[in-house]
Design a protein around this motif. Structure first.
Motif, PDB file in Angstrom:
ATOM      1  N   ALA A  52       0.847  -1.192   0.000  1.00 45.07           N
ATOM      2  CA  ALA A  52       0.000   0.000   0.000  1.00 45.07           C
ATOM      3  C   ALA A  52       0.881   1.240   0.000  1.00 45.07           C
ATOM      4  O   ALA A  52       2.100   1.149   0.170  1.00 45.07           O
ATOM      5  CB  ALA A  52      -0.913   0.006   1.228  1.00 45.07           C
ATOM      6  N   GLN A  65      -4.275  -0.711   9.231  1.00 48.08           N
ATOM      7  CA  GLN A  65      -5.094   0.164   8.401  1.00 48.08           C
ATOM      8  C   GLN A  65      -4.248   0.622   7.225  1.00 48.08           C
ATOM      9  O   GLN A  65      -3.179   1.194   7.427  1.00 48.08           O
ATOM     10  CB  GLN A  65      -5.600   1.358   9.204  1.00 48.08           C
ATOM     11  N   GLU A  67      -3.977   2.492   3.228  1.00 48.50           N
ATOM     12  CA  GLU A  67      -4.587   3.454   2.312  1.00 48.50           C
ATOM     13  C   GLU A  67      -3.744   3.585   1.064  1.00 48.50           C
ATOM     14  O   GLU A  67      -2.520   3.571   1.129  1.00 48.50           O
ATOM     15  CB  GLU A  67      -4.685   4.829   2.979  1.00 48.50           C
ATOM     16  N   GLN A  82      -8.779   0.794  -2.385  1.00 49.97           N
ATOM     17  CA  GLN A  82      -8.153   2.045  -1.985  1.00 49.97           C
ATOM     18  C   GLN A  82      -7.903   2.106  -0.480  1.00 49.97           C
ATOM     19  O   GLN A  82      -6.951   2.705  -0.026  1.00 49.97           O
ATOM     20  CB  GLN A  82      -9.000   3.239  -2.432  1.00 49.97           C
ATOM     21  N   ARG A  83      -8.796   1.470   0.310  1.00 49.46           N
ATOM     22  CA  ARG A  83      -8.655   1.459   1.770  1.00 49.46           C
ATOM     23  C   ARG A  83      -9.000   0.062   2.281  1.00 49.46           C
ATOM     24  O   ARG A  83      -9.994  -0.514   1.881  1.00 49.46           O
ATOM     25  CB  ARG A  83      -9.591   2.480   2.406  1.00 49.46           C
ATOM     26  N   GLN A  96     -12.661  -0.928   1.083  1.00 54.32           N
ATOM     27  CA  GLN A  96     -13.559   0.082   0.528  1.00 54.32           C
ATOM     28  C   GLN A  96     -12.859   0.785  -0.618  1.00 54.32           C
ATOM     29  O   GLN A  96     -11.648   0.988  -0.577  1.00 54.32           O
ATOM     30  CB  GLN A  96     -13.915   1.121   1.582  1.00 54.32           C
TER      31      GLN A  96
END
Length: 105
Positions: A52, A65, A67, A82-83, A96
């Motif tokens: 990511a 997490q 992004e 994307q997330r 999401q």
């Protein structure tokens, strides 16, 4: 399109499976066990590889997490989004934004 996806049902990683988190930059809060990774984030645990643009790993909640151009490969399955919130203990991923999942035929 956007949506919510989950990568579940495969072989579960043992909670003690060693993991590696690398990035261009990292900010570490050793007391809180929170690691912020920025740029070319790369997380590996067992047969799972996650990449990511940026990510935050909380070792107390086992949440990673992620992004920006998130890509998870778990054995023969993969997910792009994307997330993503990835649980490093259970291996579940909630995604999401432009979610694409691929499963073997």
């Amino acid at each position: 399109g956007s949506g919510v996806g989950s990568l579940e049902g495969g072989p579960q990683q043992p909670a003690q499976s060693p993991s590696t988190l690398t990035a261009d930059k990292a900010q570490i809060d050793g007391e809180a066990k929170v690691y912020q990774a920025i740029g070319s984030v790369h997380y590996v645990q067992g047969d799972t590889v996650v990449t990511a643009d940026k990510g935050t790993l909380n070792e107390q909640t086992h949440q990673l997490q992620l992004e920006g151009s998130v890509h998870i490969v778990e054995g023969t399955r993969s997910m792009k989004a994307q997330r993503v919130v990835y649980n490093t203990t259970s291996g579940t991923a909630h995604a999401q934004g432009d979610v694409t999942r691929q499963f073997p035929g």
